[in-house]
Design a protein around this motif. Sequence first.
Motif, PDB file in Angstrom:
ATOM      1  N   GLY A  25       9.209  -3.351  -4.744  1.00  0.00           N
ATOM      2  CA  GLY A  25       9.317  -1.972  -5.202  1.00  0.00           C
ATOM      3  C   GLY A  25      10.772  -1.630  -5.433  1.00  0.00           C
ATOM      4  N   ALA A  77       4.518   0.749  -8.405  1.00  0.00           N
ATOM      5  CA  ALA A  77       3.506   0.407  -7.395  1.00  0.00           C
ATOM      6  C   ALA A  77       2.304  -0.288  -8.045  1.00  0.00           C
ATOM      7  CB  ALA A  77       3.068   1.669  -6.654  1.00  0.00           C
ATOM      8  N   LYS A 116       1.422  -4.302  -7.457  1.00  0.00           N
ATOM      9  CA  LYS A 116       0.112  -4.604  -6.871  1.00  0.00           C
ATOM     10  C   LYS A 116      -0.652  -5.582  -7.770  1.00  0.00           C
ATOM     11  CE  LYS A 116      -4.110  -3.324  -5.052  1.00  0.00           C
ATOM     12  NZ  LYS A 116      -4.951  -2.480  -4.312  1.00  0.00           N
ATOM     13  N   LEU A 132       4.493  -2.055  -0.513  1.00  0.00           N
ATOM     14  CA  LEU A 132       5.410  -1.370  -1.436  1.00  0.00           C
ATOM     15  C   LEU A 132       6.687  -0.999  -0.696  1.00  0.00           C
ATOM     16  CD1 LEU A 132       5.880   0.076  -4.227  1.00  0.00           C
ATOM     17  CD2 LEU A 132       4.835   2.110  -3.160  1.00  0.00           C
ATOM     18  N   LEU A 134       5.840   8.045  -1.463  1.00  0.00           N
ATOM     19  CA  LEU A 134       5.401   6.722  -0.969  1.00  0.00           C
ATOM     20  C   LEU A 134       3.975   6.817  -0.422  1.00  0.00           C
ATOM     21  CD1 LEU A 134       8.721   5.593   0.750  1.00  0.00           C
ATOM     22  CD2 LEU A 134       7.595   4.367  -1.107  1.00  0.00           C
ATOM     23  N   ALA A 146       1.623   6.921  -3.252  1.00  0.00           N
ATOM     24  CA  ALA A 146       1.476   5.595  -3.873  1.00  0.00           C
ATOM     25  C   ALA A 146       0.547   4.706  -3.036  1.00  0.00           C
ATOM     26  CB  ALA A 146       2.847   4.943  -4.029  1.00  0.00           C
ATOM     27  N   ARG A 147       0.660   4.840  -1.722  1.00  0.00           N
ATOM     28  CA  ARG A 147      -0.226   4.069  -0.831  1.00  0.00           C
ATOM     29  C   ARG A 147      -1.671   4.497  -1.042  1.00  0.00           C
ATOM     30  NH1 ARG A 147       1.663   4.654   4.902  1.00  0.00           N
ATOM     31  NH2 ARG A 147       1.171   6.827   4.540  1.00  0.00           N
ATOM     32  N   THR A 160      -2.862   3.120  -4.499  1.00  0.00           N
ATOM     33  CA  THR A 160      -2.909   1.672  -4.735  1.00  0.00           C
ATOM     34  C   THR A 160      -3.450   0.866  -3.556  1.00  0.00           C
ATOM     35  OG1 THR A 160      -0.683   1.407  -3.851  1.00  0.00           O
ATOM     36  CG2 THR A 160      -0.853   1.779  -6.231  1.00  0.00           C
ATOM     37  N   LEU A 186      -1.548  -0.149  -1.284  1.00  0.00           N
ATOM     38  CA  LEU A 186      -0.416  -0.935  -0.769  1.00  0.00           C
ATOM     39  C   LEU A 186       0.102  -0.288   0.519  1.00  0.00           C
ATOM     40  CD1 LEU A 186       1.594  -1.381  -4.100  1.00  0.00           C
ATOM     41  CD2 LEU A 186       0.507  -3.231  -2.810  1.00  0.00           C
ATOM     42  N   ILE A 237       3.280   0.529   3.146  1.00  0.00           N
ATOM     43  CA  ILE A 237       4.603   1.072   2.807  1.00  0.00           C
ATOM     44  C   ILE A 237       5.666   0.586   3.780  1.00  0.00           C
ATOM     45  CG2 ILE A 237       5.946   3.239   2.721  1.00  0.00           C
ATOM     46  CD1 ILE A 237       3.917   2.967   0.455  1.00  0.00           C
TER      47      ILE A 237
END
Length: 337
Positions: free
Chosen positions: A101, A115, A119, A126, A151, A154-155, A158, A160, A162
């Motif tokens: 990232g 992100a 992924k 990320l 963040l 984004a988690r 996706t 992902l 952090i």
Amino acid sequence: MIIVLKPGIGKKEEAAVLKEIRRLGYQPHVMRGVARTVIGAIGDERTHKSLETLASWAQVESVMPIQKRYKLVSREAHVKGSTIDVRGNVIGGKKVQVMAGPCSVESETQLMTTAHAVKKAGATILRGGAFKPRTSPYEFQGLGEKGLKLLAKARQETGLAIITELLSEQQADLVAEFADILQIGTRNAHNFQLLIAAARTGKPVLLKRGLSMKIEEWLLAGEYILANENPNLMFCERGVRTFETFTRNMLDLSAIPIIKKESHCPIVIDPSQGSGRADLVAAMCKGAVAMGADGLLIEVHPNPAEAWSDGAQQVTLEAFATLMEELKPFIAAAGRE
Ligand code: PEP
Ligand code: MN
């Protein structure tokens, strides 16, 4: 001192050993492995009574004095490598975990674009700095709490996990509320109060090597995490400062086999700060994987030329996808996934 209990020892016999350790003035730390339990007894062997008498106890297999100054992070304390589970992604296991990232979280569009792309290319975690440790006070300092919220978004979008940097003791609870892994940066690797605060949040900690830190000092800095009741520590080599000017830092890949030999904690390589050059990142990743790294921390940006920090070392989304493909044979050759 390290006290190894015999396999299959019951709770009562274990408790008796812990009681004796405390009676002699040491603080016991219990580490339960699959086959046996190991107890690290923390205390100054020069001022406390010896624990060697425990060797004669029926439930004790061996008592080892430790000459090394680091104990809980050492391989002797935990012969099998430790693993850290971060939202189902195991660090230190068979899979090489890729954390990728931007250097800094700059905007929602920048972070979400990155992100989704990392992924898709195979990253599981990320990275992105919300609080940035900048050499100059006039440079971008990070979006702060707004960055943490992005963040988290984004988690959510996706899946992902952090990782983000913790800069200050005062922000430990705030950052831990959002992060799955707390990054301790190179400039703070000697900041022992921050290490203690990070450990006490209970979140996994990624400890970067200090700019001019000897490996023993790095291991001892890691010891602060485990000594504060947090077993989830990973080391991260990110290059050290030398006389060389072709690279920003000199990435010390010898740290991989050394950490593997000295410690049970996973080792992650950061080829981005570790070279300062986007054109070197892929080669550094291949070397790191071949040498047994458990993870990679890579800076990726949709438009590195316009990045608000570390533009020269961030790879594009396309370069990252290519790099992930190129890494596959190296991962397989290293016996990893
Ligand atoms: C970073 O990861 O962007 C960073 C600031 O790292 P380091 O502490 O290694 O310089
Ligand atoms: Mn950076």
